[in-house]
Design an enzyme around this catalytic site. Structure first.
Site: not given
Length: 208
Positions: A64, A80-82, A117
């Site tokens: 991203k 960011s990613d979850q 992250a």
């Protein structure tokens, strides 16, 4: 992934771009009181075969940030990613009610690791850093009635794991264990502040 050497803030003044359309991440980043813009990353979030939740979160956060940085090469870009990790099984955003019911039934009485992250990228300087904030969450042994009442009240269908810990979702939990308090909401601000400083963004400025 180890970051490149910090870029002294005195050398250059760069804009910050949040590579996410999540209102939760936008509201969190606003706490740092720095100007920033928002851009939507165009990234396929399909997990790779055999990919662990932590690896998936790291890969997507970096993808991203890189996707947005390609359009804003002079800016410092945050991605960011979850991914919710239930015994190695990734749980993403439910998207709709039935899927949210299924997720919460799976998680009741269980320990879930929310893998959040973070990536910061600046193409102009070659800066690239990735980090992971793992949040250990123990869910109560929820009844079907409690699950239904919660979902009707908060409708957290855009949240990984079908719960908003910053809202009524806190009533679903026995405990939270983490080292970056905002990570569970979607953006670990301690890590974000650290990585922005490394990228040359000055956060605390003396007022005139």
């Amino acid at each position: 992934m180890a970051p490149h050497s910090p870029i002294p803030s005195s050398q250059v003044s760069r804009t910050v771009v949040l590579g996410s359309t999540s209102r939760y991440r936008r509201e969190l980043l606003e706490r740092l009181r720095i100007p920033f813009t928002v851009a939507a990353p165009d990234v396929d979030e399909t997990p790779a075969v055999g990919e662990s939740p932590s690896d998936l979160a790291r890969r997507l956060a970096l993808a991203k940030a890189q996707a947005v940085a390609a359009k804003h090469p002079e800016s410092v870009v945050i991605g960011s990613d979850q991914v919710a990790d239930l015994a190695g099984q990734p749980l993403g955003k439910p998207g709709e009610h039935a899927r949210a019911v299924q997720q919460l039934r799976q998680m009741r009485g269980q320990t879930v690791i929310f893998q959040t992250a973070l990536a910061v990228v600046c193409l102009a300087t070659g800066f690239e850093a990735v980090d992971l904030a793992a949040v250990r969450v123990v869910f109560r042994d929820l009844s079907d009635a409690e699950i239904e009442a919660y979902l009707q009240a908060e409708k957290p269908y855009d949240c990984a794991g079908s719960a908003k810990s910053e809202g009524l979702g806190i009533a679903l939990l026995e405990s939270i264990d983490n080292d970056d308090p905002t990570a569970l909401i979607g953006l670990p601000l301690i890590r974000t502040a650290r990585m922005l400083r490394q990228a040359g963004i000055q956060l605390l400025r003396a007022t005139p």
